[in-house]
Design an enzyme around this catalytic site. Structure first.
Site, PDB file in Angstrom:
ATOM      1  N   ARG A  10       0.852  -1.210   0.000  1.00 34.69           N
ATOM      2  CA  ARG A  10       0.000   0.000   0.000  1.00 34.69           C
ATOM      3  C   ARG A  10       0.886   1.258   0.000  1.00 34.69           C
ATOM      4  O   ARG A  10       0.623   2.209  -0.728  1.00 34.69           O
ATOM      5  CB  ARG A  10      -0.911   0.017   1.231  1.00 34.69           C
ATOM      6  CG  ARG A  10      -1.747  -1.234   1.427  1.00 34.69           C
ATOM      7  CD  ARG A  10      -3.001  -1.249   0.572  1.00 34.69           C
ATOM      8  NE  ARG A  10      -3.788  -2.426   0.891  1.00 34.69           N
ATOM      9  CZ  ARG A  10      -3.761  -3.582   0.206  1.00 34.69           C
ATOM     10  NH1 ARG A  10      -3.011  -3.693  -0.875  1.00 34.69           N
ATOM     11  NH2 ARG A  10      -4.503  -4.606   0.575  1.00 34.69           N
ATOM     12  N   GLU A  28     -13.948 -14.908   8.652  1.00 36.14           N
ATOM     13  CA  GLU A  28     -13.808 -14.317   7.312  1.00 36.14           C
ATOM     14  C   GLU A  28     -13.402 -15.369   6.275  1.00 36.14           C
ATOM     15  O   GLU A  28     -12.215 -15.644   6.094  1.00 36.14           O
ATOM     16  CB  GLU A  28     -12.770 -13.181   7.329  1.00 36.14           C
ATOM     17  CG  GLU A  28     -12.615 -12.519   5.960  1.00 36.14           C
ATOM     18  CD  GLU A  28     -11.575 -11.391   5.915  1.00 36.14           C
ATOM     19  OE1 GLU A  28     -10.871 -11.182   6.914  1.00 36.14           O
ATOM     20  OE2 GLU A  28     -11.481 -10.736   4.873  1.00 36.14           O
ATOM     21  N   LYS A  73     -17.670 -12.239   8.177  1.00 33.21           N
ATOM     22  CA  LYS A  73     -17.075 -11.230   7.282  1.00 33.21           C
ATOM     23  C   LYS A  73     -16.873 -11.868   5.902  1.00 33.21           C
ATOM     24  O   LYS A  73     -15.831 -12.471   5.633  1.00 33.21           O
ATOM     25  CB  LYS A  73     -15.742 -10.732   7.862  1.00 33.21           C
ATOM     26  CG  LYS A  73     -15.027  -9.743   6.935  1.00 33.21           C
ATOM     27  CD  LYS A  73     -13.918  -8.979   7.621  1.00 33.21           C
ATOM     28  CE  LYS A  73     -13.147  -8.142   6.613  1.00 33.21           C
ATOM     29  NZ  LYS A  73     -12.264  -7.162   7.225  1.00 33.21           N
ATOM     30  N   ARG A 119      -9.330  -1.699   2.118  1.00 35.89           N
ATOM     31  CA  ARG A 119      -9.002  -0.799   1.009  1.00 35.89           C
ATOM     32  C   ARG A 119     -10.112   0.200   0.694  1.00 35.89           C
ATOM     33  O   ARG A 119      -9.848   1.368   0.427  1.00 35.89           O
ATOM     34  CB  ARG A 119      -8.672  -1.631  -0.241  1.00 35.89           C
ATOM     35  CG  ARG A 119      -7.318  -2.279  -0.167  1.00 35.89           C
ATOM     36  CD  ARG A 119      -7.180  -3.413  -1.150  1.00 35.89           C
ATOM     37  NE  ARG A 119      -7.915  -4.598  -0.732  1.00 35.89           N
ATOM     38  CZ  ARG A 119      -7.973  -5.742  -1.412  1.00 35.89           C
ATOM     39  NH1 ARG A 119      -7.350  -5.825  -2.574  1.00 35.89           N
ATOM     40  NH2 ARG A 119      -8.632  -6.768  -0.963  1.00 35.89           N
ATOM     41  N   SER A 164     -14.112  -5.614   1.354  1.00 35.83           N
ATOM     42  CA  SER A 164     -14.317  -4.952   0.052  1.00 35.83           C
ATOM     43  C   SER A 164     -13.617  -5.706  -1.074  1.00 35.83           C
ATOM     44  O   SER A 164     -14.054  -5.629  -2.233  1.00 35.83           O
ATOM     45  CB  SER A 164     -13.889  -3.485   0.101  1.00 35.83           C
ATOM     46  OG  SER A 164     -12.568  -3.331   0.543  1.00 35.83           O
ATOM     47  N   GLY A 165     -12.527  -6.390  -0.785  1.00 34.87           N
ATOM     48  CA  GLY A 165     -11.944  -7.345  -1.719  1.00 34.87           C
ATOM     49  C   GLY A 165     -11.335  -6.800  -2.999  1.00 34.87           C
ATOM     50  O   GLY A 165     -11.078  -7.572  -3.919  1.00 34.87           O
TER      51      GLY A 165
HETATM   52  C1  5MM Z   1      -6.644  -4.942   5.619  1.00 41.09           C
HETATM   53  O1  5MM Z   1      -6.229  -6.151   4.989  1.00 41.09           O
HETATM   54  C2  5MM Z   1      -6.327  -7.297   5.818  1.00 41.09           C
HETATM   55  C3  5MM Z   1      -5.019  -7.946   6.028  1.00 41.09           C
HETATM   56  O2  5MM Z   1      -4.543  -8.594   4.917  1.00 41.09           O
HETATM   57  P1  5MM Z   1      -3.149  -9.426   5.006  1.00 41.09           P
HETATM   58  O3  5MM Z   1      -3.265 -10.372   6.141  1.00 41.09           O
HETATM   59  O4  5MM Z   1      -3.128 -10.110   3.670  1.00 41.09           O
HETATM   60  O5  5MM Z   1      -2.065  -8.444   5.177  1.00 41.09           O
HETATM   61  C4  5MM Z   1      -7.410  -8.225   5.305  1.00 41.09           C
HETATM   62  O6  5MM Z   1      -7.566  -9.398   6.041  1.00 41.09           O
HETATM   63  C5  5MM Z   1      -8.679  -7.459   5.388  1.00 41.09           C
HETATM   64  O7  5MM Z   1      -9.080  -7.332   6.731  1.00 41.09           O
HETATM   65  C6  5MM Z   1      -9.805  -8.066   4.621  1.00 41.09           C
HETATM   66  O8  5MM Z   1      -9.393  -8.801   3.500  1.00 41.09           O
HETATM   67  C7  5MM Z   1     -10.724  -6.954   4.150  1.00 41.09           C
HETATM   68  O9  5MM Z   1      -9.958  -5.961   3.510  1.00 41.09           O
HETATM   69  P2  5MM Z   1     -10.446  -5.414   2.121  1.00 41.09           P
HETATM   70  O10 5MM Z   1      -9.340  -4.511   1.641  1.00 41.09           O
HETATM   71  O11 5MM Z   1     -10.674  -6.604   1.232  1.00 41.09           O
HETATM   72  O12 5MM Z   1     -11.740  -4.670   2.427  1.00 41.09           O
END
Ligand code: 5MM
Length: 343
Positions: A32, A177, A222, A295, A264-265
């Site tokens: 990021r 999740e 989630k 994200r 949000s994926g």
């Molecule tokens: C914020 O990203 C989280 C951590 O990801 P890593 O373990 O791969 O570093 C991730 O688990 C996040 O909580 C979920 O996927 C939701 O985040 P998004 O960006 O998909 O909304």
């Protein structure tokens, strides 16, 4: 007085509020920061998270809980205040990602199993002492040629169930999740395939949660929304995503579960918001439906901040805007004009 699992879960999905997923592991936050040309260090990660957690209006009005990474739950703000205390002072609940990440599943090319069960009871007890009242574990299900396999779905569902049991035993609400990826290695599948795989995944996840005797009233789901793969080229309306997603949940998610908080994926910010709002306009939902975005909540704020202290207020304004829009979406009240007005 100690809050029950049910009280914490209900608070996480209280009307017009949702979760901030700020639990990027060090390798993800580096990606990021690379996008804004910023080096990821202990201090820059602290500055970024401090900016978000000190966005008082956004945090107080719209964010029920924050999912943290191990480093962050132990980190202090520049003035020495623990970041956890800043979150609590805003009336928000600190949470913690406890999975050890998705690792290749031996014998199943292209599939993963999420690790982190060994010693989890000890870690949960420590996280509770540090202030966490909920946790998160992410299982990753990729769609591809011949994927996912039943074995990979089952293995991940069993791990989620064991994690959830350990959390509830420790007085911590588990966020479960199971993410069916929209942007995996082969992201060319259509929305019907995402629908089918998500149904299959949620069926197995709830089967394993029930077998593991998880109290469904003391957890949050989630999930992903039902969307086409990123490289499918398929165009879908927000209404189709909303209707398909809610239909999948009606078929798979027991009504005892108090809340569904979406990831949000990889969806664009306003796109995820619109879909969430349309879902909340569907009558007679038995669960609260809200956001747990990473994200889609952070992207515009990260860009506005750009790693510069003089841009903290701009980063906080961008964050407030997305939080406000998603709060309206959680109530089914978001309107596209509100995005245009802000722009
Ligand atoms: C914020 O990203 C989280 C951590 O990801 P890593 O373990 O791969 O570093 C991730 O688990 C996040 O909580 C979920 O996927 C939701 O985040 P998004 O960006 O998909 O909304």
């Amino acid at each position: 007085m100690t809050e029950s699992l049910q009280e914490i879960a209900r608070r996480l999905v209280s009307p017009g509020k949702g979760l901030l997923a700020a639990d990027e592991s060090s390798s993800t936050i580096k990606k990021r920061f690379d996008q804004i040309g910023l080096t990821s260090t202990f201090d820059t990660r602290r500055d970024y998270r401090e900016m978000l957690f000190r966005a008082d209006e956004a945090m107080q009005k719209y964010i029920s809980g924050v999912i943290l990474y191990d480093e962050t739950i132990r980190q202090n703000a520049q003035d020495g205040t623990p970041l956890v205390d800043i979150i609590k002072a805003a009336g928000s609940i600190p949470g913690i990602k406890v999975d050890g990440g998705a690792k290749p599943l031996p014998g199943f090319p292209g599939e993963t199993i999420t690790e982190g069960l060994d010693g989890l009871d000890t870690r949960l007890a420590e996280y509770r002492r540090l202030g966490a009242r909920f946790a998160k574990w992410r299982a990753v299900i990729a769609i591809g040629k011949g994927l996912p396999t039943e074995e990979a779905i089952r293995a991940n569902a069993q791990a989620l169930a064991r994690y959830a049991g350990l959390c509830q035993q420790a007085g911590i609400v588990p966020i479960v999740e199971p993410e069916v990826l929209m942007d995996g290695a082969e992201a060319t599948h259509d929305i019907a395939r995402c629908d089918e795989v998500t149904r299959q995944t949620l069926d197995v996840v709830f089967e394993e949660l029930v077998r593991a005797r998880i109290d469904l009233t003391g957890m949050i789901l989630k999930p992903n929304m039902i969307v086409p793969g990123k490289d499918s080229g398929q165009i879908v309306t927000g209404q189709e995503v909303a209707e398909r997603t809610v239909a999948v949940f009606h078929a798979t998610v027991p009504h005892a579960v108090p809340g569904i908080a979406f990831l949000s994926g990889g969806q664009e910010g306003a796109e995820a918001t619109e879909r969430l709002s349309l879902m909340n306009q569907i009558p007679n939902l038995p669960w609260k439906i809200t956001f747990s975005f990473g994200r889609a909540l952070q992207h515009s704020s990260l860009e506005a901040w750009g790693g510069k202290s003089e841009n903290v207020a701009a980063g906080q304004r961008a964050f407030l805007h997305r939080c406000h829009m998603n709060s309206l979406a959680a109530l089914g009240e978001w309107q596209p004009e509100l995005e245009r007005q802000a722009a």
